[in-house]
Motif scaffolding. Structure first.
Motif, PDB file in Angstrom:
ATOM      1  N   TYR A  26       0.860  -1.196  -0.039  1.00  0.00           N
ATOM      2  CA  TYR A  26      -0.170   0.076   0.079  1.00  0.00           C
ATOM      3  C   TYR A  26       0.823   1.274  -0.128  1.00  0.00           C
ATOM      4  O   TYR A  26       0.614   2.215  -0.599  1.00  0.00           O
ATOM      5  N   PHE A  27       2.025   1.279   0.755  1.00  0.00           N
ATOM      6  CA  PHE A  27       2.690   2.427   0.797  1.00  0.00           C
ATOM      7  C   PHE A  27       3.350   2.722  -0.426  1.00  0.00           C
ATOM      8  O   PHE A  27       3.672   3.947  -0.948  1.00  0.00           O
ATOM      9  N   VAL A  28       3.965   1.519  -1.020  1.00  0.00           N
ATOM     10  CA  VAL A  28       4.578   1.496  -2.426  1.00  0.00           C
ATOM     11  C   VAL A  28       3.741   2.048  -3.436  1.00  0.00           C
ATOM     12  O   VAL A  28       4.031   2.968  -4.345  1.00  0.00           O
ATOM     13  N   SER A  29       2.644   1.616  -3.473  1.00  0.00           N
ATOM     14  CA  SER A  29       1.648   1.864  -4.276  1.00  0.00           C
ATOM     15  C   SER A  29       1.167   3.515  -4.367  1.00  0.00           C
ATOM     16  O   SER A  29       1.133   4.241  -5.359  1.00  0.00           O
ATOM     17  N   ILE A  30       0.848   3.787  -3.000  1.00  0.00           N
ATOM     18  CA  ILE A  30       0.165   5.116  -2.872  1.00  0.00           C
ATOM     19  C   ILE A  30       0.968   6.248  -2.589  1.00  0.00           C
ATOM     20  O   ILE A  30       1.188   7.170  -3.493  1.00  0.00           O
ATOM     21  N   TYR A  31       2.189   6.069  -1.633  1.00  0.00           N
ATOM     22  CA  TYR A  31       2.845   7.287  -1.218  1.00  0.00           C
ATOM     23  C   TYR A  31       4.107   7.308  -2.251  1.00  0.00           C
ATOM     24  O   TYR A  31       4.872   8.300  -2.147  1.00  0.00           O
ATOM     25  N   VAL A  57      -5.627  -2.377  -2.997  1.00  0.00           N
ATOM     26  CA  VAL A  57      -6.664  -1.563  -3.080  1.00  0.00           C
ATOM     27  C   VAL A  57      -6.693  -0.372  -3.709  1.00  0.00           C
ATOM     28  O   VAL A  57      -5.721   0.260  -3.445  1.00  0.00           O
ATOM     29  N   SER A  58      -7.464   0.373  -4.592  1.00  0.00           N
ATOM     30  CA  SER A  58      -7.497   1.285  -5.449  1.00  0.00           C
ATOM     31  C   SER A  58      -7.834   2.546  -4.287  1.00  0.00           C
ATOM     32  O   SER A  58      -8.447   2.641  -3.584  1.00  0.00           O
ATOM     33  N   GLY A  79       1.694   2.835  -8.171  1.00  0.00           N
ATOM     34  CA  GLY A  79       0.752   1.777  -8.617  1.00  0.00           C
ATOM     35  C   GLY A  79       0.648   0.518  -8.119  1.00  0.00           C
ATOM     36  O   GLY A  79       1.564  -0.068  -7.811  1.00  0.00           O
ATOM     37  N   ALA A  80      -0.681  -0.031  -8.043  1.00  0.00           N
ATOM     38  CA  ALA A  80      -0.773  -1.285  -7.421  1.00  0.00           C
ATOM     39  C   ALA A  80      -0.219  -2.432  -8.183  1.00  0.00           C
ATOM     40  O   ALA A  80       0.727  -3.327  -7.258  1.00  0.00           O
TER      41      ALA A  80
END
Length: 313
Positions: free
Chosen positions: A78-83, A119-120, A87-88
């Motif tokens: 989640y951290f890598v994807s969002i922050y 999660v998106s 991307g997921a």
């Protein structure tokens, strides 16, 4: 406890597959029989996979270990994807590869958690929902460890189950938008077939293992398709990842590349027609793969049964 894990995987997968079949009545009624047959195949094979009446208890230490590592994978992805904005798909693939390299004994749990963390950002949620979903997924992983062994996509189905539970028991809301994938359906099918076989070859034939194989194929799809400006790159990258989960299946479940192709064919169809259901939920791609592998084996089993009956007449 094993029965609870089994029931959760079956119910959540059927929730997605049945809703997909029913919704096709509204826009492409010709697909209803085909999608219904897939559901029948899934149910048939699920009955063949029923766990024994006596199931082993989950140890406290085993439960805690599963929750810790699944939650770690969840938060990291989640951290890598969002922050970090990767991307997921790229995030989950990187977490899977790093987990397999550094914590080999717990790579599967970490990869499972990575799917929860996919999660998106468009899903109405907060960090508390992420943590809760990770804990639920860790719990489900622990109690479902010994059911549906060897079926690709099982980890994603666990992650998907956790988000369905979170979204129905809190203010977390999944995405409700209309999507249409039929106009590039051929591309979806081709990428599904190729990705599944490539993953299977890397995992089984070249003995890299399912986590490394799926993570590598997913990472390549997540990086190369957008880099080369492919049309519908984001959606096709999702197809690549979903199909890679099909290729994670063990040799006992999918004995050859032909069996992989059949499962990937079903997965491609389900990807196209499930586009408008449970949008943004982590693990949906894995659930599509899991249901497709189970359904493909069920349909082959039913086919053999029918042929055997006819031969005996």
């Amino acid at each position: 406890m094993r029965w609870l894990g089994f029931a959760s995987l079956v119910f959540m997968t059927l929730l997605l597959f049945v809703q997909t079949a029913v919704s096709s009545l509204d826009f492409e009624i010709i697909m209803v029989p085909f999608l219904s047959i897939i559901v029948v195949g899934f149910v048939w094979e699920a009955f063949r996979e029923l766990p024994p009446k006596r199931s082993s208890d989950v140890s406290l230490m085993g439960y805690v270990t599963s929750v810790v590592w699944v939650s770690a994978g969840t938060l990291t992805a989640y951290f890598v994807s969002i922050y970090l904005g990767l991307g997921a798909i790229v995030a989950a693939a990187l977490v899977g590869l790093v987990g397999a390299a550094l914590v080999k004994d717990h790579a599967v749990e970490i990869y499972c958690g990575a799917f929860v963390g996919m999660v998106s950002p468009d899903v109405l949620h907060d960090l508390g929902h992420i943590v809760l979903a990770g804990v639920i997924a860790g719990t489900l992983y622990s109690i479902a460890r010994d059911v549906f062994e060897g079926y690709g996509g099982k980890l994603g189905a666990i992650a998907f189950s956790s988000w369905i539970i979170v979204s129905t028991s809190s203010r977390c809301e999944l995405i409700d938008v209309l999507l249409e994938f039929r106009h590039f359906g051929i591309s979806i099918m081709l990428f599904s077939l190729a990705s599944a076989v490539l993953t299977y070859v890397l995992s089984i034939r070249l003995k890299n293992g399912p986590v490394v194989a799926s993570s590598l194929v997913s990472l390549l799809g997540g990086l190369l398709l957008p880099a080369f400006g492919a049309e519908n790159a984001a959606e096709l990258a999702a197809v690549v990842m979903a199909a890679s989960f099909v290729g994670m299946s063990s040799r006992e479940k999918l004995r050859s590349e032909k069996a992989v192709l059949f499962s990937a064919l079903i997965m491609g169809i389900m990807f196209i027609y499930s586009a408008n259901h449970f949008g943004g939920a982590g693990g949906k791609l894995g659930t599509l793969a899991f249901g497709s592998v189970v359904a493909s084996r069920g349909l082959l089993s039913l086919g053999r049964k029918v042929l055997h009956r006819r031969a005996g007449l």
